[in-house]
Design a protein around this motif. Structure first.
Motif, PDB file in Angstrom:
ATOM      1  N   CYS A 160       0.830  -1.207   0.000  1.00  0.00           N
ATOM      2  CA  CYS A 160       0.000   0.000   0.000  1.00  0.00           C
ATOM      3  C   CYS A 160       0.865   1.258   0.000  1.00  0.00           C
ATOM      4  O   CYS A 160       2.001   1.253   0.486  1.00  0.00           O
ATOM      5  N   THR A 161       0.319   2.316  -0.562  1.00  0.00           N
ATOM      6  CA  THR A 161       1.019   3.607  -0.609  1.00  0.00           C
ATOM      7  C   THR A 161       0.118   4.695  -0.044  1.00  0.00           C
ATOM      8  O   THR A 161      -1.067   4.792  -0.416  1.00  0.00           O
ATOM      9  N   TYR A 162       0.703   5.508   0.862  1.00  0.00           N
ATOM     10  CA  TYR A 162      -0.032   6.635   1.430  1.00  0.00           C
ATOM     11  C   TYR A 162       0.711   7.920   1.069  1.00  0.00           C
ATOM     12  O   TYR A 162       1.890   8.093   1.393  1.00  0.00           O
ATOM     13  N   ASP A 163       0.016   8.808   0.380  1.00  0.00           N
ATOM     14  CA  ASP A 163       0.592  10.076  -0.058  1.00  0.00           C
ATOM     15  C   ASP A 163       0.145  11.178   0.897  1.00  0.00           C
ATOM     16  O   ASP A 163      -1.056  11.442   1.027  1.00  0.00           O
ATOM     17  N   LYS A 164       1.102  11.820   1.554  1.00  0.00           N
ATOM     18  CA  LYS A 164       0.765  12.860   2.525  1.00  0.00           C
ATOM     19  C   LYS A 164       0.137  14.087   1.857  1.00  0.00           C
ATOM     20  O   LYS A 164      -0.545  14.879   2.519  1.00  0.00           O
ATOM     21  N   THR A 165       0.361  14.216   0.569  1.00  0.00           N
ATOM     22  CA  THR A 165      -0.234  15.346  -0.138  1.00  0.00           C
ATOM     23  C   THR A 165      -1.696  15.067  -0.464  1.00  0.00           C
ATOM     24  O   THR A 165      -2.570  15.926  -0.285  1.00  0.00           O
ATOM     25  N   ASN A 166      -1.951  13.883  -0.972  1.00  0.00           N
ATOM     26  CA  ASN A 166      -3.321  13.479  -1.303  1.00  0.00           C
ATOM     27  C   ASN A 166      -3.763  12.407  -0.313  1.00  0.00           C
ATOM     28  O   ASN A 166      -3.535  11.220  -0.537  1.00  0.00           O
ATOM     29  N   LYS A 167      -4.329  12.841   0.773  1.00  0.00           N
ATOM     30  CA  LYS A 167      -4.657  11.928   1.877  1.00  0.00           C
ATOM     31  C   LYS A 167      -5.894  11.089   1.561  1.00  0.00           C
ATOM     32  O   LYS A 167      -6.995  11.632   1.435  1.00  0.00           O
ATOM     33  N   ASN A 193       3.348   1.057  17.057  1.00  0.00           N
ATOM     34  CA  ASN A 193       2.278   1.650  17.863  1.00  0.00           C
ATOM     35  C   ASN A 193       0.907   1.193  17.357  1.00  0.00           C
ATOM     36  O   ASN A 193       0.688   1.068  16.151  1.00  0.00           O
ATOM     37  N   PHE A 194      -0.021   0.979  18.313  1.00  0.00           N
ATOM     38  CA  PHE A 194      -1.369   0.592  17.931  1.00  0.00           C
ATOM     39  C   PHE A 194      -2.111   1.786  17.336  1.00  0.00           C
ATOM     40  O   PHE A 194      -2.017   2.911  17.836  1.00  0.00           O
ATOM     41  N   VAL A 195      -2.851   1.521  16.276  1.00  0.00           N
ATOM     42  CA  VAL A 195      -3.662   2.547  15.640  1.00  0.00           C
ATOM     43  C   VAL A 195      -4.965   2.702  16.421  1.00  0.00           C
ATOM     44  O   VAL A 195      -5.621   1.703  16.765  1.00  0.00           O
ATOM     45  N   ASP A 196      -5.330   3.950  16.708  1.00  0.00           N
ATOM     46  CA  ASP A 196      -6.588   4.209  17.402  1.00  0.00           C
ATOM     47  C   ASP A 196      -7.750   3.656  16.579  1.00  0.00           C
ATOM     48  O   ASP A 196      -7.810   3.835  15.354  1.00  0.00           O
ATOM     49  N   LYS A 197      -8.665   2.953  17.265  1.00  0.00           N
ATOM     50  CA  LYS A 197      -9.767   2.297  16.550  1.00  0.00           C
ATOM     51  C   LYS A 197     -10.673   3.286  15.817  1.00  0.00           C
ATOM     52  O   LYS A 197     -11.420   2.884  14.910  1.00  0.00           O
ATOM     53  N   SER A 198     -10.613   4.568  16.168  1.00  0.00           N
ATOM     54  CA  SER A 198     -11.426   5.568  15.471  1.00  0.00           C
ATOM     55  C   SER A 198     -10.960   5.765  14.032  1.00  0.00           C
ATOM     56  O   SER A 198     -11.696   6.323  13.212  1.00  0.00           O
ATOM     57  N   ILE A 209      -7.823   1.862   6.771  1.00  0.00           N
ATOM     58  CA  ILE A 209      -7.059   2.675   7.722  1.00  0.00           C
ATOM     59  C   ILE A 209      -7.113   4.114   7.206  1.00  0.00           C
ATOM     60  O   ILE A 209      -6.620   4.410   6.108  1.00  0.00           O
ATOM     61  N   TRP A 210      -7.659   5.012   8.013  1.00  0.00           N
ATOM     62  CA  TRP A 210      -7.890   6.378   7.560  1.00  0.00           C
ATOM     63  C   TRP A 210      -6.678   7.269   7.825  1.00  0.00           C
ATOM     64  O   TRP A 210      -5.842   6.985   8.695  1.00  0.00           O
ATOM     65  N   PRO A 211      -6.561   8.366   7.049  1.00  0.00           N
ATOM     66  CA  PRO A 211      -5.358   9.207   7.052  1.00  0.00           C
ATOM     67  C   PRO A 211      -4.845   9.632   8.423  1.00  0.00           C
ATOM     68  O   PRO A 211      -3.631   9.685   8.645  1.00  0.00           O
ATOM     69  N   GLY A 212      -5.743   9.918   9.370  1.00  0.00           N
ATOM     70  CA  GLY A 212      -5.279  10.381  10.671  1.00  0.00           C
ATOM     71  C   GLY A 212      -4.292   9.435  11.333  1.00  0.00           C
ATOM     72  O   GLY A 212      -3.453   9.857  12.148  1.00  0.00           O
ATOM     73  N   ALA A 213      -4.353   8.148  11.008  1.00  0.00           N
ATOM     74  CA  ALA A 213      -3.449   7.173  11.624  1.00  0.00           C
ATOM     75  C   ALA A 213      -2.063   7.209  11.014  1.00  0.00           C
ATOM     76  O   ALA A 213      -1.105   6.678  11.604  1.00  0.00           O
ATOM     77  N   MET A 214      -1.915   7.847   9.821  1.00  0.00           N
ATOM     78  CA  MET A 214      -0.639   7.812   9.107  1.00  0.00           C
ATOM     79  C   MET A 214       0.026   9.165   8.970  1.00  0.00           C
ATOM     80  O   MET A 214       1.153   9.276   8.469  1.00  0.00           O
ATOM     81  N   ASP A 215      -0.639  10.198   9.438  1.00  0.00           N
ATOM     82  CA  ASP A 215      -0.098  11.551   9.300  1.00  0.00           C
ATOM     83  C   ASP A 215       1.217  11.730  10.057  1.00  0.00           C
ATOM     84  O   ASP A 215       2.080  12.516   9.641  1.00  0.00           O
ATOM     85  N   SER A 216       1.381  11.032  11.171  1.00  0.00           N
ATOM     86  CA  SER A 216       2.584  11.213  11.992  1.00  0.00           C
ATOM     87  C   SER A 216       3.768  10.390  11.498  1.00  0.00           C
ATOM     88  O   SER A 216       4.881  10.538  12.031  1.00  0.00           O
TER      89      SER A 216
END
Length: 255
Positions: A160-167, A193-198, A209-216
């Protein structure tokens, strides 16, 4: 002594008739080519008594010996039934293979996990895939971890690929398992680290897995680990790789 024998014959005859009435809807517990059951043994004994030569009747001792054999046969069958039913309760939670025979004689193979054992008319029956099967249909029992792996939770391999520009959320295909080996929840770890279930949603075999979990996360590649709450606490950490990038190009720029 003749009166004693006649009384014995009459008593056995009554018992035989009673047995026939009790099993009127059954096949006398014996199939073609099967073992001789206690009902058939008793019927043979009664037939022998009825058709003996009146001039040379069987001795009382012979009949007593046969009755003793009948008693031993009945005790052995009852003991075998008790042992078989006791062993049946040990099948709960195990993977089994069942062979069932249809009305036209076709043999069908059923695979699954025994959810529970129930008693019906003195016979133990297994609940597999929501259906009840007699113990006599049991063909194979699998008790090792490798035999039940097909029922445990699984994760489909993905890069999988997550682009910080296009979340955008990333989606992974996973199976929560089957029957008593299934999981009701799954936890996800990113970078230890565990991802918050939200930030997690699961629907119809797809985990997002939604962007908030990968922003950091910094730019780079990460292994995604999945921890299930199935009976074996299955952990899958070698199937999904997450690559975090920052293209600097928005969707509007692409257009």
């Amino acid at each position: 002594m003749a009166t004693s024998i006649n009384g014995l014959i009459a008593g056995l005859d009554d018992l035989s008739l009673s047995t026939k009435r009790t099993n009127a809807t059954e096949d006398n517990q014996t199939k073609a080519g099967g073992d001789l059951g206690k009902d058939q043994f008793l019927q043979l004994l009664v037939t022998q008594m009825k058709n003996q030569d009146p001039l040379e009747p069987e001795k009382d001792s012979d009949f007593i010996a046969q009755l003793a054999q009948f008693s031993s046969l009945e005790q052995m069958q009852n003991l075998n039934e008790t042992v078989q039913n006791s062993q049946a309760f040990g099948l709960v939670g195990k993977s089994v293979v069942i062979n069932t025979t249809s009305t036209n004689g076709d043999v069908n193979e059923v695979k699954g996990v025994v959810d529970y054992i129930t008693m019906s008319n003195g016979e133990a029956k297994m609940s597999v895939n929501g259906n009840l099967y007699p113990i006599s249909d049991l063909a194979e029992v699998k008790d090792s971890y490798y035999a039940i792996q097909e029922f445990l939770p699984t994760v489909e391999k993905a890069d999988c690929t997550y682009d910080k520009t296009n979340k955008s959320p990333i989606t992974i295909n996973l199976d929560m398992g089957q029957a008593s080996y299934s999981a009701s929840n799954v936890a996800v770890k990113l970078n230890g680290n565990f991802v918050d279930k939200s930030y997690l949603t699961y629907e119809k075999g797809k985990l997002s897995i939604w962007p908030g979990a990968m922003d950091s996360l910094g730019i780079g590649e990460y292994k995604v680990e999945f921890q299930f709450d199935d009976p074996y606490s299955t952990i899958v950490g070698d199937k999904v790789t997450l690559k975090v990038i920052n293209s600097g190009v928005t969707n509007q720029d692409k257009e």
